[in-house]
Design a protein around this motif. Structure first.
Motif, PDB file in Angstrom:
ATOM      1  N   GLU A  29      10.779  -2.228   0.457  1.00 41.09           N
ATOM      2  CA  GLU A  29       9.353  -1.924   0.519  1.00 41.09           C
ATOM      3  C   GLU A  29       8.737  -2.196  -0.843  1.00 41.09           C
ATOM      4  O   GLU A  29       9.270  -1.779  -1.876  1.00 41.09           O
ATOM      5  CB  GLU A  29       9.115  -0.464   0.888  1.00 41.09           C
ATOM      6  CG  GLU A  29       9.475  -0.147   2.306  1.00 41.09           C
ATOM      7  CD  GLU A  29       9.169   1.299   2.674  1.00 41.09           C
ATOM      8  OE1 GLU A  29       9.364   1.620   3.853  1.00 41.09           O
ATOM      9  OE2 GLU A  29       8.758   2.089   1.802  1.00 41.09           O
ATOM     10  N   LYS A  31       5.079  -1.869  -2.846  1.00 34.79           N
ATOM     11  CA  LYS A  31       3.738  -1.291  -2.806  1.00 34.79           C
ATOM     12  C   LYS A  31       3.000  -1.656  -4.086  1.00 34.79           C
ATOM     13  O   LYS A  31       3.521  -1.453  -5.191  1.00 34.79           O
ATOM     14  CB  LYS A  31       3.797   0.233  -2.661  1.00 34.79           C
ATOM     15  CG  LYS A  31       4.354   0.665  -1.327  1.00 34.79           C
ATOM     16  CD  LYS A  31       4.387   2.162  -1.184  1.00 34.79           C
ATOM     17  CE  LYS A  31       4.979   2.511   0.174  1.00 34.79           C
ATOM     18  NZ  LYS A  31       5.172   3.938   0.354  1.00 34.79           N
ATOM     19  N   ASN A  33       0.348  -0.844  -6.720  1.00 36.77           N
ATOM     20  CA  ASN A  33      -0.361   0.310  -7.267  1.00 36.77           C
ATOM     21  C   ASN A  33      -1.422  -0.215  -8.224  1.00 36.77           C
ATOM     22  O   ASN A  33      -1.122  -0.525  -9.383  1.00 36.77           O
ATOM     23  CB  ASN A  33       0.614   1.241  -7.986  1.00 36.77           C
ATOM     24  CG  ASN A  33      -0.033   2.511  -8.470  1.00 36.77           C
ATOM     25  OD1 ASN A  33      -1.214   2.541  -8.792  1.00 36.77           O
ATOM     26  ND2 ASN A  33       0.754   3.570  -8.548  1.00 36.77           N
ATOM     27  N   PHE A 144       2.836  -3.724   0.891  1.00 39.47           N
ATOM     28  CA  PHE A 144       1.567  -3.028   1.073  1.00 39.47           C
ATOM     29  C   PHE A 144       0.655  -3.308  -0.117  1.00 39.47           C
ATOM     30  O   PHE A 144       1.044  -3.091  -1.262  1.00 39.47           O
ATOM     31  CB  PHE A 144       1.797  -1.515   1.157  1.00 39.47           C
ATOM     32  CG  PHE A 144       2.747  -1.104   2.253  1.00 39.47           C
ATOM     33  CD1 PHE A 144       2.265  -0.753   3.500  1.00 39.47           C
ATOM     34  CD2 PHE A 144       4.114  -1.069   2.032  1.00 39.47           C
ATOM     35  CE1 PHE A 144       3.134  -0.370   4.511  1.00 39.47           C
ATOM     36  CE2 PHE A 144       4.996  -0.685   3.042  1.00 39.47           C
ATOM     37  CZ  PHE A 144       4.500  -0.332   4.278  1.00 39.47           C
ATOM     38  N   LYS A 149      -0.903  -4.559   5.188  1.00 37.71           N
ATOM     39  CA  LYS A 149       0.559  -4.577   5.223  1.00 37.71           C
ATOM     40  C   LYS A 149       1.018  -5.919   5.782  1.00 37.71           C
ATOM     41  O   LYS A 149       0.531  -6.374   6.812  1.00 37.71           O
ATOM     42  CB  LYS A 149       1.095  -3.458   6.116  1.00 37.71           C
ATOM     43  CG  LYS A 149       2.600  -3.473   6.275  1.00 37.71           C
ATOM     44  CD  LYS A 149       3.065  -2.412   7.247  1.00 37.71           C
ATOM     45  CE  LYS A 149       4.548  -2.507   7.484  1.00 37.71           C
ATOM     46  NZ  LYS A 149       4.997  -1.565   8.520  1.00 37.71           N
TER      47      LYS A 149
END
Length: 166
Positions: A29, A31, A33, A144, A149
């Protein structure tokens, strides 16, 4: 269709984790930020498979099992991931910063970050985790970015993908 495939793959992985699994799947995963201008990455693998790959790759009797890890196991984890997991935005390849790992049941979760990522529209991912030893290994990547996504299934024969974001 890709999302359905990913859900089915995860369901099979959960079922086979109870048994001596014959299905080889990893999940990464990623992500974004934006507040910290970085990518935050978690890779989840069956730790017995990962241990076997580290032994085969480096020719050492390394132990990854919980509470029995080899003294220098983290150096080998970092070395392996530096060679097998790559991210590019635009034409820039980014270096993984290793943060650590933890165990959950029969899986290991390995944490990384990539700093100085302000924004991107495409993310090129190369994921060769465990494929050098386990021919049937499949690696699912979920990425993401804000409210978007994107997911992809990568294999030994198809180890790279370009994910596009708004």
């Amino acid at each position: 269709m890709t999302k359905l495939l990913c859900i089915c793959t995860i369901a099979f992985a959960q079922f086979f984790s109870i048994l001596n699994h014959e299905y080889y799947v990893g999940l990464t995963e990623v992500k974004f930020n934006p507040d910290k201008e970085r990518l935050e990455i978690i890779s989840r693998l069956f730790y017995d498979d990962f241990e076997n790959v580290l032994k085969a790759r480096y020719g050492k009797d390394l132990v990854l099992r919980p509470a029995k890890q080899s003294k220098d196991i983290e150096a080998y984890i970092k070395l392996y991931f530096d060679k097998k997991l790559r991210f590019e935005t635009g034409d820039q390849t980014h270096k993984l910063s290793y943060l650590g790992y933890e165990f959950e049941d029969d899986r290991i979760h390995i944490y990384f970050k990539i700093n100085q990522i302000k924004n991107f529209n495409t993310l090129n991912i190369q994921n060769l985790l465990l494929t050098d030893v386990i021919e049937d290994q499949k690696n699912i990547v979920h990425c993401f970015k804000l409210n978007q996504k994107e997911s992809v299934l990568l294999t030994r024969d198809k180890p790279e993908a370009v994910l596009k974001f708004n």
